[in-house]
Write a protein that holds these residues in place. Structure first.
Motif, mmCIF file in Angstrom:
data_model
loop_
_atom_site.group_PDB
_atom_site.id
_atom_site.type_symbol
_atom_site.label_atom_id
_atom_site.label_comp_id
_atom_site.label_asym_id
_atom_site.label_seq_id
_atom_site.Cartn_x
_atom_site.Cartn_y
_atom_site.Cartn_z
ATOM 1 N N PHE A 16 -1.799 14.506 3.617
ATOM 2 C CA PHE A 16 -2.719 13.405 3.893
ATOM 3 C C PHE A 16 -2.305 12.745 5.214
ATOM 4 O O PHE A 16 -1.118 12.482 5.433
ATOM 5 C CB PHE A 16 -2.650 12.397 2.739
ATOM 6 C CG PHE A 16 -3.727 11.350 2.768
ATOM 7 C CD1 PHE A 16 -4.978 11.604 2.215
ATOM 8 C CD2 PHE A 16 -3.495 10.112 3.339
ATOM 9 C CE1 PHE A 16 -5.968 10.638 2.237
ATOM 10 C CE2 PHE A 16 -4.484 9.142 3.364
ATOM 11 C CZ PHE A 16 -5.724 9.398 2.807
ATOM 12 N N ALA A 63 0.055 10.178 -4.905
ATOM 13 C CA ALA A 63 -1.299 9.603 -4.880
ATOM 14 C C ALA A 63 -2.272 10.369 -5.779
ATOM 15 O O ALA A 63 -3.042 9.765 -6.526
ATOM 16 C CB ALA A 63 -1.821 9.559 -3.452
ATOM 17 N N HIS A 64 -2.245 11.700 -5.710
ATOM 18 C CA HIS A 64 -3.175 12.509 -6.507
ATOM 19 C C HIS A 64 -2.513 13.093 -7.751
ATOM 20 O O HIS A 64 -3.039 14.030 -8.354
ATOM 21 C CB HIS A 64 -3.775 13.628 -5.643
ATOM 22 C CG HIS A 64 -4.792 13.129 -4.684
ATOM 23 N ND1 HIS A 64 -6.140 13.078 -4.974
ATOM 24 C CD2 HIS A 64 -4.660 12.598 -3.443
ATOM 25 C CE1 HIS A 64 -6.795 12.560 -3.956
ATOM 26 N NE2 HIS A 64 -5.910 12.256 -3.003
ATOM 27 N N TYR A 81 -5.220 3.024 -7.368
ATOM 28 C CA TYR A 81 -6.696 2.940 -7.375
ATOM 29 C C TYR A 81 -7.378 4.289 -7.576
ATOM 30 O O TYR A 81 -8.587 4.363 -7.639
ATOM 31 C CB TYR A 81 -7.223 2.266 -6.101
ATOM 32 C CG TYR A 81 -6.779 2.885 -4.789
ATOM 33 C CD1 TYR A 81 -7.350 4.067 -4.315
ATOM 34 C CD2 TYR A 81 -5.802 2.278 -4.025
ATOM 35 C CE1 TYR A 81 -6.948 4.620 -3.119
ATOM 36 C CE2 TYR A 81 -5.381 2.825 -2.817
ATOM 37 C CZ TYR A 81 -5.954 3.991 -2.373
ATOM 38 O OH TYR A 81 -5.538 4.543 -1.183
ATOM 39 N N LYS A 82 -6.581 5.368 -7.682
ATOM 40 C CA LYS A 82 -7.172 6.692 -7.899
ATOM 41 C C LYS A 82 -7.200 6.969 -9.405
ATOM 42 O O LYS A 82 -7.951 6.327 -10.127
ATOM 43 C CB LYS A 82 -6.404 7.738 -7.099
ATOM 44 C CG LYS A 82 -6.599 7.511 -5.589
ATOM 45 C CD LYS A 82 -5.788 8.416 -4.689
ATOM 46 C CE LYS A 82 -6.132 8.141 -3.223
ATOM 47 N NZ LYS A 82 -5.211 8.786 -2.293
ATOM 48 N N ASP A 132 0.460 9.979 5.698
ATOM 49 C CA ASP A 132 1.853 10.395 5.528
ATOM 50 C C ASP A 132 2.424 10.879 6.871
ATOM 51 O O ASP A 132 3.545 10.537 7.246
ATOM 52 C CB ASP A 132 1.961 11.510 4.477
ATOM 53 C CG ASP A 132 1.480 11.046 3.104
ATOM 54 O OD1 ASP A 132 0.331 10.562 3.016
ATOM 55 O OD2 ASP A 132 2.238 11.147 2.128
ATOM 56 N N CYS A 136 -0.611 5.711 -5.321
ATOM 57 C CA CYS A 136 -1.705 4.737 -5.435
ATOM 58 C C CYS A 136 -1.980 4.395 -6.892
ATOM 59 O O CYS A 136 -1.732 5.199 -7.785
ATOM 60 C CB CYS A 136 -2.998 5.336 -4.883
ATOM 61 S SG CYS A 136 -2.872 5.970 -3.217
ATOM 62 N N THR A 180 0.848 -1.188 0.000
ATOM 63 C CA THR A 180 0.000 0.000 0.000
ATOM 64 C C THR A 180 0.887 1.242 0.000
ATOM 65 O O THR A 180 2.089 1.160 0.287
ATOM 66 C CB THR A 180 -0.876 0.059 1.271
ATOM 67 O OG1 THR A 180 -0.013 0.194 2.400
ATOM 68 C CG2 THR A 180 -1.731 -1.192 1.425
ATOM 69 N N THR A 181 0.294 2.378 -0.280
ATOM 70 C CA THR A 181 1.060 3.627 -0.233
ATOM 71 C C THR A 181 1.633 3.832 1.170
ATOM 72 O O THR A 181 2.788 4.218 1.323
ATOM 73 C CB THR A 181 0.169 4.805 -0.655
ATOM 74 O OG1 THR A 181 -0.256 4.582 -2.000
ATOM 75 C CG2 THR A 181 0.906 6.121 -0.586
ATOM 76 N N SER A 182 0.828 3.534 2.192
ATOM 77 C CA SER A 182 1.311 3.714 3.566
ATOM 78 C C SER A 182 2.559 2.862 3.817
ATOM 79 O O SER A 182 3.550 3.334 4.385
ATOM 80 C CB SER A 182 0.220 3.341 4.574
ATOM 81 O OG SER A 182 -0.937 4.121 4.358
ATOM 82 N N SER A 211 3.274 15.661 -0.531
ATOM 83 C CA SER A 211 2.415 15.207 -1.620
ATOM 84 C C SER A 211 2.613 16.162 -2.786
ATOM 85 O O SER A 211 2.603 17.382 -2.593
ATOM 86 C CB SER A 211 0.943 15.249 -1.199
ATOM 87 O OG SER A 211 0.693 14.286 -0.214
ATOM 88 N N ASP A 235 4.901 11.919 -2.549
ATOM 89 C CA ASP A 235 3.701 11.085 -2.578
ATOM 90 C C ASP A 235 2.891 11.521 -3.800
ATOM 91 O O ASP A 235 2.414 12.661 -3.873
ATOM 92 C CB ASP A 235 2.913 11.282 -1.275
ATOM 93 C CG ASP A 235 1.731 10.322 -1.170
ATOM 94 O OD1 ASP A 235 1.204 9.914 -2.224
ATOM 95 O OD2 ASP A 235 1.339 9.994 -0.039
ATOM 96 N N TYR A 284 -4.253 16.386 -1.319
ATOM 97 C CA TYR A 284 -5.524 15.646 -1.439
ATOM 98 C C TYR A 284 -6.738 16.524 -1.164
ATOM 99 O O TYR A 284 -7.802 16.296 -1.703
ATOM 100 C CB TYR A 284 -5.539 14.454 -0.472
ATOM 101 C CG TYR A 284 -5.874 14.813 0.953
ATOM 102 C CD1 TYR A 284 -4.957 15.459 1.774
ATOM 103 C CD2 TYR A 284 -7.133 14.534 1.483
ATOM 104 C CE1 TYR A 284 -5.276 15.806 3.068
ATOM 105 C CE2 TYR A 284 -7.462 14.884 2.778
ATOM 106 C CZ TYR A 284 -6.532 15.514 3.571
ATOM 107 O OH TYR A 284 -6.855 15.874 4.858
HETATM 108 C C1 LIG Z 1 -5.038 8.279 -0.982
HETATM 109 C C2 LIG Z 1 -3.744 8.660 -0.359
HETATM 110 C C3 LIG Z 1 -3.008 7.728 0.392
HETATM 111 C C4 LIG Z 1 -3.581 6.375 0.663
HETATM 112 O O1 LIG Z 1 -2.715 5.491 1.292
HETATM 113 P P1 LIG Z 1 -3.150 3.973 1.440
HETATM 114 O O2 LIG Z 1 -2.034 3.330 2.114
HETATM 115 O O3 LIG Z 1 -3.438 3.464 0.054
HETATM 116 O O4 LIG Z 1 -4.430 3.933 2.231
HETATM 117 C C5 LIG Z 1 -1.761 8.111 0.864
HETATM 118 N N1 LIG Z 1 -1.284 9.363 0.644
HETATM 119 C C6 LIG Z 1 -1.983 10.281 -0.046
HETATM 120 C C7 LIG Z 1 -1.410 11.635 -0.275
HETATM 121 C C8 LIG Z 1 -3.242 9.962 -0.548
HETATM 122 O O5 LIG Z 1 -3.953 10.868 -1.219
#
Ligand SMILES: *Cc1c(COP(=O)(O)O)cnc(C)c1O
Length: 416
Positions: free
Chosen positions: A129, A203-204, A226-227, A132, A224, A96-98, A172, A201, A176
């Motif tokens: 987020f 993710a977005h 899944y986005k 993070d 991620c 996962t991203t985390s 990021s 990061d 987000y």
């Molecule tokens: C969506 C998002 C995550 C999600 O982390 P998961 O481990 O997939 O739950 C992490 N960081 C940012 C900046 C996000 O927008």
């Protein structure tokens, strides 16, 4: 674009418009939450049947070799890398991203412990987020070596935060909540000038805006699938490490998938060469396989074209909301300057939660983030100019009619 007719024309001339046919989007839905969970690529339905019935059902254990399951994290990583300015063999899709934040933080801190052990500050921003920030806090607590987190906010600028005590800067690329975007090359250069390493990061950002990790000289990146990459709910994330760091350090989740020869079943850990050392254990193959369907669509689009359309859609949305909803207490949270805008637009409204629930009931699916923020994602692969027009029409109606005041729109679910 002051009429629906003009929006229809813009859609007809849009070079990305044909890609929408590759997604399955429910009728009557204007989907504006692709920044949280992407839509279903039609190919994923057949792919899931193939993975489950053929590769698992018939192939069984043989599929680790015959269906190249073992290679999936790298094969997908190479495809994804093309969207974020990474070279071949520099990205794996995994965990996962985390978790990938944990690995990259640990590796970055380790590098600094050798290069500059007096550096004990990890900089991020208050508005990042939460995961993070939580991962930084967990790492500091685990290390017990006097590390501290320093947060950029309205009282502390990034420039002020980056002094000679900073080991790592974790930001990021696109925020987000606000949709604010950093200039990655510029911020990375600032951090490096102060001796800090960077973790981005994405993710977005991945699949939403052009990213050039190599060009920006970044150190680590996670994000991620899944986005904006439409990989499916909870699909595995990705991690990139600059080649100058990869082979010199490893990360502490030293599971057997990151071993140089996992099937030697050796007693001692020996990290694989290259990015595979950032793998930990056995991957969720069904989920991982479906990530490819979304990636294959993104790879058909020119990211510069995606960016051009994303800015046009968000400009149009902002202009229409400001002209049609002027008498309502909506404030724009997202930066107006293109250089600092990602691919979603956030608006503040004192009853943001209820307004969003009323919009969702009318088929305009965005989401809500504390405090009072309505978030609208714009995914150029399947969202068009007429969709923007229609969404603002419904938003205007929800606000003018005050239908959001109905009690059912104030009830909260577990996920907002
Ligand atoms: C969506 C998002 C995550 C999600 O982390 P998961 O481990 O997939 O739950 C992490 N960081 C940012 C900046 C996000 O927008």
């Amino acid at each position: 674009m002051h009429t629906r007719e003009a929006c229809l024309q813009a859609d007809q001339q849009d070079p990305l418009a044909p890609l929408k046919a590759q997604f399955d989007i429910p009728a009557g839905v204007l989907y504006m939450d692709g920044n949280s969970l992407g839509v279903l690529p039609k190919a994923a339905v057949a792919r899931s049947a193939q993975v489950i019935q053929q590769e698992w059902g018939q192939g069984l254990i043989r599929s680790w070799n015959d269906a190249s399951w073992f290679e999936l994290p790298s094969r997908l990583g190479d495809k994804l890398g093309r969207l974020i300015g990474a070279g071949t063999g520099q990205v794996v899709v995994t965990d996962t991203t985390s978790l990938n934040l944990f690995k990259s933080l640990a590796a970055a801190i380790r590098i600094q412990q050798q290069a500059a052990p007096q550096r004990k500050i990890i900089v991020s921003e208050r508005d990042n987020f939460p995961t993070d920030l939580y991962m930084i806090q967990g790492m500091i607590d685990l290390l017990q070596q006097g590390y501290e987190m320093r947060l950029v906010d309205e009282d502390l600028s990034l420039e002020q935060a980056l002094d000679d005590s900073v080991a790592v800067l974790l930001l990021s690329h696109v925020n987000y909540r606000t949709g604010h975007m950093y200039d990655m090359a510029d911020v990375t250069a600032q951090a490096h000038a102060r001796g800090a390493l960077t973790i981005w990061d994405l993710a977005h950002a991945a699949g939403a805006v052009p990213v050039d990790l190599t060009g920006a000289n970044a150190d680590f990146a996670v994000g991620c699938t899944y986005k904006y990459l439409n990989g499916g709910p909870g699909a595995p994330a990705f991690i990139w490490v600059a080649p100058r760091h990869t082979d010199h350090f490893w990360q502490p989740l030293s599971g057997w998938w990151g071993h140089q020869r996992p099937f030697d079943m050796a007693v001692n850990y020996e990290p694989a060469g290259g990015i595979r050392r950032y793998l930990c254990g056995t991957q969720p193959i069904v989920s991982l396989s479906l990530v490819e369907c979304g990636l294959d669509i993104s790879l058909q689009a020119d990211m510069n074209e995606v960016r051009r359309k994303s800015l046009a859609l968000t400009d149009l949305f902002i202009a229409l909301v400001e002209s049609r909803c002027a008498r309502h207490p909506l404030t724009l949270v997202t930066p107006r300057e293109h250089a600092h805008r990602g691919s979603h637009v956030s608006l503040r409204h004192p009853h943001g939660y209820a307004v969003m629930q009323a919009l969702i009931a009318r088929g305009v699916i965005g989401d809500y983030r504390e405090p009072e923020v309505l978030r609208f994602g714009f995914t150029p692969l399947y969202f068009g100019y007429t969709d923007v027009w229609d969404a603002v029409e419904i938003l205007t109606d929800v606000l003018d009619s005050e239908i959001w005041k109905q009690p059912e729109f104030s009830r909260r679910g577990a996920v907002t």
